[in-house]
Structures are given as C-alpha cells and as structure tokens.
Design a protein around this motif. Structure first.
Motif, short mmCIF file in Angstrom:
data_model
loop_
_atom_site.label_atom_id
_atom_site.label_comp_id
_atom_site.label_asym_id
_atom_site.label_seq_id
_atom_site.Cartn_x
_atom_site.Cartn_y
_atom_site.Cartn_z
N ASP A 6 44.42 30.09 36.82
CA ASP A 6 43.02 29.69 36.66
C ASP A 6 42.83 29.39 35.19
O ASP A 6 43.03 30.26 34.34
N GLU A 7 42.47 28.14 34.89
CA GLU A 7 42.37 27.71 33.50
C GLU A 7 41.16 26.81 33.35
O GLU A 7 40.86 26.00 34.22
N GLY A 8 40.43 26.98 32.25
CA GLY A 8 39.27 26.15 31.99
C GLY A 8 38.43 26.72 30.87
O GLY A 8 38.86 27.59 30.12
N SER A 9 37.19 26.24 30.79
CA SER A 9 36.26 26.71 29.78
C SER A 9 35.29 27.68 30.45
O SER A 9 34.49 27.28 31.29
N PHE A 10 35.39 28.96 30.08
CA PHE A 10 34.60 30.01 30.70
C PHE A 10 33.91 30.85 29.64
O PHE A 10 34.39 30.95 28.51
N ALA A 11 32.81 31.50 30.01
CA ALA A 11 32.08 32.35 29.08
C ALA A 11 32.41 33.83 29.26
O ALA A 11 32.37 34.59 28.30
N TYR A 12 32.75 34.25 30.48
CA TYR A 12 32.89 35.68 30.74
C TYR A 12 34.27 36.12 31.21
O TYR A 12 34.69 37.22 30.91
N HIS A 13 34.97 35.30 31.97
CA HIS A 13 36.31 35.68 32.44
C HIS A 13 37.03 34.49 33.04
O HIS A 13 36.39 33.52 33.47
#
Length: 123
Positions: A85-92
C-alpha cells in the motif's frame, strides 16, 4: 450526588483527551486484528506488525500524523509476492495482510525520507 457526577464527567473527559493525544497507537490497533508481535521504528515513523491464525498484518504510522506525505508499507511471505500500500496519506499506510502460515515475512515501510527494511522476521 453532585460529586459523583463531577467525578464521572472528569473521568470521561480525561479518557477522551487520551484518545485524542495518542492517535497513532489507536490507529494501528483499529486496522489490524490479532496480537501485536513487533514494532519496527525508524526516523520518521514506525511499522507495527500483528499476527493472527497464520496471517500477518502491517500498518505504517508516521511520527507526526495529520500532514499528507508519501507513505508505504509492504509485507512479503517467503516464496510469495509482496502486498503493498503506497501513496500520499496523512495518518497511516495500510493495513496490508498476507497469509504467512509458518513462513518468515519481509516488511518494508516508508514515511517521507525515512524507511525501514526488516529482513526475514517472524520465523
């Protein structure tokens, strides 16, 4: 009666503040079932591993949640392909789950510029 009410209100308020103050710990537990078997810290976050009935679940949590940044979590059972799981996230990032049975797993995680690669673990 008023004292009991005031005490109850104070306890509930304190519990609410603790839940807000430690969102990273609560988030990992909310997303993976099973028992926590390992935490791999690195400079910008940590990856938390859980195990249940042969399945391994991983979640990457940043040191400072709330700001979007590039994150990644990957789990690979020996002999299998990684689940990522890869991407731009704020929390996890994650959770990602693989069936490992009794096999070792290799975990990778990234938050911004910091990263970790476990090598074969949980053997």
């Amino acid at each position: 009666m008023r004292r009991r009410f005031a005490l109850g209100a104070a306890v509930l308020t304190a519990a609410g503040l603790l839940a807000v103050a430690a969102p990273g710990a609560a988030q990992a537990a909310d997303h993976c079932s099973g028992r926590k078997v390992r935490t791999l810290p690195f400079s910008t976050g940590r990856v938390v591993l859980y195990k249940r009935d042969g399945y391994v679940c991983a979640v990457t949590v940043p040191e400072e949640p709330g700001t979007k940044r590039d994150m990644m979590v990957s789990v690979r059972a020996r002999g299998g392909r990684p689940v990522v799981d890869e991407g731009s996230f704020a929390y996890h990032a994650g959770p990602v789950t693989v069936y490992a049975g009794q096999r070792c797993v290799w975990v990778k995680a990234k938050v911004g510029e910091g990263s970790v690669s476990s090598g074969w673990v949980l053997c």
